[in-house]
Motif scaffolding. Sequence first.
Motif, PDB file in Angstrom:
ATOM      1  N   LEU A 132       0.517  -1.305   0.161  1.00 17.42           N
ATOM      2  CA  LEU A 132      -0.078   0.240  -0.188  1.00 17.42           C
ATOM      3  C   LEU A 132       1.025   1.488  -0.533  1.00 17.42           C
ATOM      4  CD1 LEU A 132      -2.850  -0.172   2.178  1.00 17.42           C
ATOM      5  CD2 LEU A 132      -2.758  -1.765   0.149  1.00 17.42           C
ATOM      6  N   ASN A 133       0.408   1.845  -0.383  1.00 16.88           N
ATOM      7  CA  ASN A 133       1.034   3.894  -0.569  1.00 16.88           C
ATOM      8  C   ASN A 133       0.172   4.484   0.479  1.00 16.88           C
ATOM      9  OD1 ASN A 133       2.186   6.107  -1.204  1.00 16.88           O
ATOM     10  ND2 ASN A 133       2.691   5.693  -3.385  1.00 16.88           N
ATOM     11  N   LEU A 134       0.464   4.444   1.331  1.00 16.54           N
ATOM     12  CA  LEU A 134       0.004   4.657   2.656  1.00 16.54           C
ATOM     13  C   LEU A 134      -0.239   6.599   2.420  1.00 16.54           C
ATOM     14  CD1 LEU A 134       0.383   3.017   5.540  1.00 16.54           C
ATOM     15  CD2 LEU A 134      -1.256   2.388   4.400  1.00 16.54           C
ATOM     16  N   GLU A 135       1.025   6.581   2.055  1.00 13.93           N
ATOM     17  CA  GLU A 135       0.656   8.260   1.501  1.00 13.93           C
ATOM     18  C   GLU A 135      -0.612   8.634   0.653  1.00 13.93           C
ATOM     19  OE1 GLU A 135       3.612  12.340   0.638  1.00 13.93           O
ATOM     20  OE2 GLU A 135       4.647  10.380   1.802  1.00 13.93           O
ATOM     21  N   ALA A 136      -0.540   8.396  -0.289  1.00 16.85           N
ATOM     22  CA  ALA A 136      -1.108   8.819  -1.675  1.00 16.85           C
ATOM     23  C   ALA A 136      -2.743   8.248  -1.500  1.00 16.85           C
ATOM     24  CB  ALA A 136      -0.484   8.034  -2.849  1.00 16.85           C
ATOM     25  N   SER A 160       0.873 -10.960   0.577  1.00 13.65           N
ATOM     26  CA  SER A 160      -0.323 -10.762   1.212  1.00 13.65           C
ATOM     27  C   SER A 160       0.408  -9.142   1.694  1.00 13.65           C
ATOM     28  CB  SER A 160       0.151 -11.453   2.446  1.00 13.65           C
ATOM     29  OG  SER A 160      -0.209 -12.797   2.202  1.00 13.65           O
ATOM     30  N   ILE A 161      -0.509  -8.208   2.253  1.00 12.03           N
ATOM     31  CA  ILE A 161      -0.193  -6.346   2.325  1.00 12.03           C
ATOM     32  C   ILE A 161      -0.018  -6.559   4.045  1.00 12.03           C
ATOM     33  CG2 ILE A 161      -2.089  -4.507   2.219  1.00 12.03           C
ATOM     34  CD1 ILE A 161      -0.978  -5.890  -0.701  1.00 12.03           C
ATOM     35  N   ASP A 162       0.638  -5.639   3.501  1.00 17.65           N
ATOM     36  CA  ASP A 162       1.641  -5.671   5.744  1.00 17.65           C
ATOM     37  C   ASP A 162       0.542  -5.215   6.578  1.00 17.65           C
ATOM     38  OD1 ASP A 162       4.132  -5.461   6.564  1.00 17.65           O
ATOM     39  OD2 ASP A 162       2.852  -3.033   6.920  1.00 17.65           O
ATOM     40  N   ARG A 163       0.293  -5.893   7.024  1.00 22.69           N
ATOM     41  CA  ARG A 163      -0.858  -6.355   8.810  1.00 22.69           C
ATOM     42  C   ARG A 163      -0.759  -4.493   9.029  1.00 22.69           C
ATOM     43  NH1 ARG A 163      -3.602  -9.913  10.120  1.00 22.69           N
ATOM     44  NH2 ARG A 163      -4.806  -9.936  11.852  1.00 22.69           N
ATOM     45  N   GLU A 164       0.400  -3.796   9.159  1.00 24.93           N
ATOM     46  CA  GLU A 164       0.672  -2.670  10.306  1.00 24.93           C
ATOM     47  C   GLU A 164       0.110  -1.603   8.933  1.00 24.93           C
ATOM     48  OE1 GLU A 164       4.153  -1.975  11.831  1.00 24.93           O
ATOM     49  OE2 GLU A 164       3.514  -3.957  13.145  1.00 24.93           O
ATOM     50  N   ILE A 166      -2.059  -2.055   6.866  1.00 29.35           N
ATOM     51  CA  ILE A 166      -4.042  -2.313   7.030  1.00 29.35           C
ATOM     52  C   ILE A 166      -3.978  -1.567   8.486  1.00 29.35           C
ATOM     53  CG2 ILE A 166      -5.474  -3.822   6.607  1.00 29.35           C
ATOM     54  CD1 ILE A 166      -4.166  -5.460   5.183  1.00 29.35           C
ATOM     55  N   GLU A 167      -3.744  -1.937   9.580  1.00 31.93           N
ATOM     56  CA  GLU A 167      -4.225  -1.236  11.031  1.00 31.93           C
ATOM     57  C   GLU A 167      -4.280   0.405  11.052  1.00 31.93           C
ATOM     58  OE1 GLU A 167      -1.786  -3.282  13.415  1.00 31.93           O
ATOM     59  OE2 GLU A 167      -3.228  -5.090  13.287  1.00 31.93           O
ATOM     60  N   THR A 168      -3.432   1.029   9.964  1.00 29.73           N
ATOM     61  CA  THR A 168      -3.215   2.285   9.617  1.00 29.73           C
ATOM     62  C   THR A 168      -4.466   2.539   9.662  1.00 29.73           C
ATOM     63  OG1 THR A 168      -1.089   2.011   9.969  1.00 29.73           O
ATOM     64  CG2 THR A 168      -1.839   4.026   9.074  1.00 29.73           C
ATOM     65  N   ILE A 169      -4.771   2.223   8.446  1.00 29.51           N
ATOM     66  CA  ILE A 169      -6.358   2.713   7.423  1.00 29.51           C
ATOM     67  C   ILE A 169      -7.153   2.537   8.121  1.00 29.51           C
ATOM     68  CG2 ILE A 169      -7.725   2.510   5.048  1.00 29.51           C
ATOM     69  CD1 ILE A 169      -4.578   1.771   3.389  1.00 29.51           C
ATOM     70  N   LEU A 170      -7.462   1.341   8.969  1.00 29.13           N
ATOM     71  CA  LEU A 170      -8.871   0.776   9.660  1.00 29.13           C
ATOM     72  C   LEU A 170      -8.426   2.189  10.757  1.00 29.13           C
ATOM     73  CD1 LEU A 170      -8.147  -2.874   9.998  1.00 29.13           C
ATOM     74  CD2 LEU A 170     -10.377  -1.777   9.379  1.00 29.13           C
ATOM     75  N   ALA A 171      -7.978   2.176  11.183  1.00 24.61           N
ATOM     76  CA  ALA A 171      -7.945   3.374  12.878  1.00 24.61           C
ATOM     77  C   ALA A 171      -7.513   4.966  12.477  1.00 24.61           C
ATOM     78  CB  ALA A 171      -6.467   2.967  13.360  1.00 24.61           C
ATOM     79  N   ASN A 172      -7.590   5.325  11.181  1.00 22.88           N
ATOM     80  CA  ASN A 172      -7.963   7.038  10.884  1.00 22.88           C
ATOM     81  C   ASN A 172      -8.418   7.162   9.627  1.00 22.88           C
ATOM     82  OD1 ASN A 172      -5.012   7.613  12.217  1.00 22.88           O
ATOM     83  ND2 ASN A 172      -4.523   6.187  11.190  1.00 22.88           N
TER      84      ASN A 172
END
Length: 350
Positions: A132-136, A160-164, A166-172
């Motif tokens: 995932l490109n979290l910033e984008a 698999s996508i990095d679990r942390e 995914i959790e960052t997106i879930l939390a924000n």
Amino acid sequence: MSFDINNILRDNIKKLVPYSSARDEFQGEASVYLDANENSFGSPLPDAYNRYPDPLQLEVKQKISKIKGVPPRNIFLGNGSDEAIDILFRAFCRPGIDNVITVPPTYGMYEVSANINDVEVRKVSLTADYQLNLEAIAETIDANTKLIFICSPNNPTGNSIDREDIETILANFNGIVVIDEAYINYSRQKTFIQELTEYANLVVLQTLSKAWGLAGLRLGMAFASEEIIEVFNKVKPPYNINLASQKLALEALDNIEQVNQWIKTTVSERERLALELSKLNIVQHIYPSDANFILVKTTDAKAIYDYLVSNGIIVRDRSKVTLCEGSLRITVGTPAENDTLINTLKNLSL
């Protein structure tokens, strides 16, 4: 960041009074059923297919509940995972107004469902290593972003996508995060089902089509909070899972040992297939896989695909998909099928 389902649920769905079927209004057993205008004489088939099925598939959900460790009230069964995907659009996305985010390369049905429902798709490509490109993603989200789809293990890349991440997106994210785990049975990563109590905005999709070998039944599963499952049940057709599928699913779910053995064999064959293919001159790179397929970068995907077709072997040409240029997606077959593929490719000269 707190999630409130009422902030993203469409107003017409909030006001929707779902269809009440005859089987919704009566629970239990009776000797005479005269409530649903069925054919009381029976059916041409040996089982009682003249009766409507359980609209909430409670017996099937109870069996799945024991396997997955999730209460039946947190389970939705759909006509394939595609039905759950479509309901998410219809319940939470206003046509022509709202948008969703996908992270290509990924499963194509998210975009198809969005287009059917007139919902904008905002694509944020995965990074070069298929993460995932979290910033984008953060920059792409706006007030009308309702759903983010993440396939993990991902199709067609297999990783698999990095679990942390995914959790960052879930939390924000204030909308719903959909984790599509169609291939989770083959993965080293644990399922996100265990996180349902922690994230109210989480929907996990799984299926009986892959590891369970029931693709012909079209039976998908969604796991989510009770609030979200109630929305699914409100929007779905009254009898979305037919009686034959429910009976066959119950029978299949008793064979978990057989399924686990198939999974072990598939994972073992996946590693063998990757090793043997890596020895071929036509193979440039084999991407790591947590699924029951591998993505293989080749010297000439179309020519190899056509050659395999001419030999009665069908794989998937993904060379025109973003970040999958020159690649074929190859399902892990039986040992004999894999041998046939390997030996056929050894005879190819390009």
